[in-house]
Design a protein around this motif. Structure first.
Motif, mmCIF file in Angstrom:
data_model
loop_
_atom_site.group_PDB
_atom_site.id
_atom_site.type_symbol
_atom_site.label_atom_id
_atom_site.label_comp_id
_atom_site.label_asym_id
_atom_site.label_seq_id
_atom_site.Cartn_x
_atom_site.Cartn_y
_atom_site.Cartn_z
ATOM 1 N N MET A 238 0.845 -1.185 0.000
ATOM 2 C CA MET A 238 0.000 0.000 0.000
ATOM 3 C C MET A 238 0.885 1.241 0.000
ATOM 4 N N ASP A 239 0.596 2.171 -0.892
ATOM 5 C CA ASP A 239 1.371 3.407 -0.973
ATOM 6 C C ASP A 239 0.982 4.336 0.162
ATOM 7 N N SER A 240 1.989 5.008 0.703
ATOM 8 C CA SER A 240 1.684 5.989 1.745
ATOM 9 C C SER A 240 1.378 7.340 1.088
ATOM 10 N N VAL A 241 0.662 8.157 1.805
ATOM 11 C CA VAL A 241 0.294 9.473 1.298
ATOM 12 C C VAL A 241 1.472 10.411 1.529
ATOM 13 N N SER A 242 1.831 11.166 0.510
ATOM 14 C CA SER A 242 2.982 12.074 0.610
ATOM 15 C C SER A 242 2.693 13.196 1.606
ATOM 16 N N PRO A 243 3.755 13.774 2.177
ATOM 17 C CA PRO A 243 3.562 14.910 3.088
ATOM 18 C C PRO A 243 2.796 16.062 2.423
ATOM 19 N N LEU A 244 3.012 16.271 1.132
ATOM 20 C CA LEU A 244 2.278 17.323 0.413
ATOM 21 C C LEU A 244 0.790 17.025 0.415
ATOM 22 N N GLU A 245 0.414 15.785 0.066
ATOM 23 C CA GLU A 245 -1.006 15.427 0.040
ATOM 24 C C GLU A 245 -1.614 15.474 1.434
ATOM 25 N N GLN A 246 -0.847 15.062 2.450
ATOM 26 C CA GLN A 246 -1.333 15.150 3.826
ATOM 27 C C GLN A 246 -1.623 16.602 4.190
ATOM 28 N N ALA A 247 -0.712 17.497 3.843
ATOM 29 C CA ALA A 247 -0.894 18.922 4.154
ATOM 30 C C ALA A 247 -2.092 19.499 3.410
ATOM 31 N N LEU A 248 -2.255 19.119 2.144
ATOM 32 C CA LEU A 248 -3.389 19.620 1.362
ATOM 33 C C LEU A 248 -4.713 19.100 1.905
ATOM 34 N N HIS A 249 -4.756 17.814 2.276
ATOM 35 C CA HIS A 249 -5.988 17.247 2.840
ATOM 36 C C HIS A 249 -6.328 17.912 4.177
ATOM 37 N N ALA A 250 -5.314 18.143 4.997
ATOM 38 C CA ALA A 250 -5.551 18.798 6.293
ATOM 39 C C ALA A 250 -6.028 20.233 6.089
ATOM 40 N N ALA A 251 -5.414 20.940 5.145
ATOM 41 C CA ALA A 251 -5.822 22.320 4.873
ATOM 42 C C ALA A 251 -7.257 22.363 4.360
ATOM 43 N N ARG A 252 -7.599 21.455 3.449
ATOM 44 C CA ARG A 252 -8.968 21.380 2.923
ATOM 45 C C ARG A 252 -9.943 21.157 4.068
ATOM 46 N N ALA A 253 -9.628 20.212 4.953
ATOM 47 C CA ALA A 253 -10.519 19.901 6.076
ATOM 48 C C ALA A 253 -10.683 21.107 6.999
ATOM 49 N N ARG A 254 -9.614 21.835 7.255
ATOM 50 C CA ARG A 254 -9.689 22.997 8.150
ATOM 51 C C ARG A 254 -10.567 24.094 7.552
ATOM 52 N N VAL A 255 -10.383 24.370 6.269
ATOM 53 C CA VAL A 255 -11.187 25.418 5.634
ATOM 54 C C VAL A 255 -12.644 24.985 5.521
ATOM 55 N N LEU A 256 -12.876 23.724 5.183
ATOM 56 C CA LEU A 256 -14.258 23.230 5.122
ATOM 57 C C LEU A 256 -14.937 23.314 6.489
ATOM 58 N N ALA A 257 -14.208 23.015 7.554
ATOM 59 C CA ALA A 257 -14.776 23.121 8.902
ATOM 60 C C ALA A 257 -15.214 24.555 9.184
ATOM 61 N N ASP A 258 -14.420 25.527 8.760
ATOM 62 C CA ASP A 258 -14.794 26.923 8.975
ATOM 63 C C ASP A 258 -15.984 27.328 8.114
ATOM 64 N N LEU A 259 -16.052 26.798 6.909
ATOM 65 C CA LEU A 259 -17.214 27.079 6.051
ATOM 66 C C LEU A 259 -18.485 26.486 6.659
ATOM 67 N N VAL A 260 -18.393 25.282 7.207
ATOM 68 C CA VAL A 260 -19.538 24.655 7.868
ATOM 69 C C VAL A 260 -19.951 25.495 9.074
ATOM 70 N N ALA A 261 -18.971 25.936 9.851
ATOM 71 C CA ALA A 261 -19.271 26.760 11.030
ATOM 72 C C ALA A 261 -19.984 28.041 10.640
ATOM 73 N N GLY A 262 -19.616 28.592 9.488
ATOM 74 C CA GLY A 262 -20.248 29.820 9.009
ATOM 75 C C GLY A 262 -21.496 29.575 8.176
ATOM 76 N N GLU A 263 -21.878 28.299 8.067
ATOM 77 C CA GLU A 263 -23.072 27.900 7.321
ATOM 78 C C GLU A 263 -23.052 28.374 5.874
#
Length: 127
Positions: free
Chosen positions: A1-26
């Motif tokens: 199984m291939d591991s996720v690169s640090p770049l992809e990990q950072a992008l996924h985390a950033a996406r999740a953080r911004v989406l969480a703020d968008l959800v909070a702001g409805e």
């Protein structure tokens, strides 16, 4: 199984953080989520050109989405700190740095880390 690169990990985390703020702001409608995806794609290219910038992607994606929303929806996220006066948006600080926060420039206070707006606004956290 291939591991996720640090770049992809950072992008996924950033996406999740911004989406969480968008959800909070409805404001996490499909067209707004598309703005996040566009920013993630652009920032992927940017970090591929400048790998040392990987720590900055969450703040940059938040700023990209904020700028895009200004054109289509108006100011976001609105400041929950200032109870009176003209509604104004929070800013991301540092503009280019790790550990980005939403700040009220008017009151000079940190409101929440990017991804944690729900705690500051009384919204519903996405996790």
């Amino acid at each position: 199984m291939d591991s996720v690169s640090p770049l992809e990990q950072a992008l996924h985390a950033a996406r999740a953080r911004v989406l969480a703020d968008l959800v909070a702001g409805e404001v996490a409608e499909a067209n707004v989520v598309s703005l996040v995806e566009e920013s993630v794609a652009q920032r992927r290219w940017w970090v591929e050109q400048w790998p040392d910038g990987v720590a900055y992607v969450a703040g940059l994606i938040a700023q990209d989405v904020q700028d895009a929303l200004l054109e289509s929806h108006g100011r976001w996220p609105l400041c929950p700190v200032c109870p009176s006066g003209d509604p104004h948006a929070l800013a991301v600080e540092p503009e280019l740095g790790p550990d980005p926060h939403w700040v009220c420039s008017k009151a000079g206070v940190k409101v929440a880390a990017v991804g944690s707006l729900a705690q500051a606004t009384g919204g519903t956290p996405s996790s």
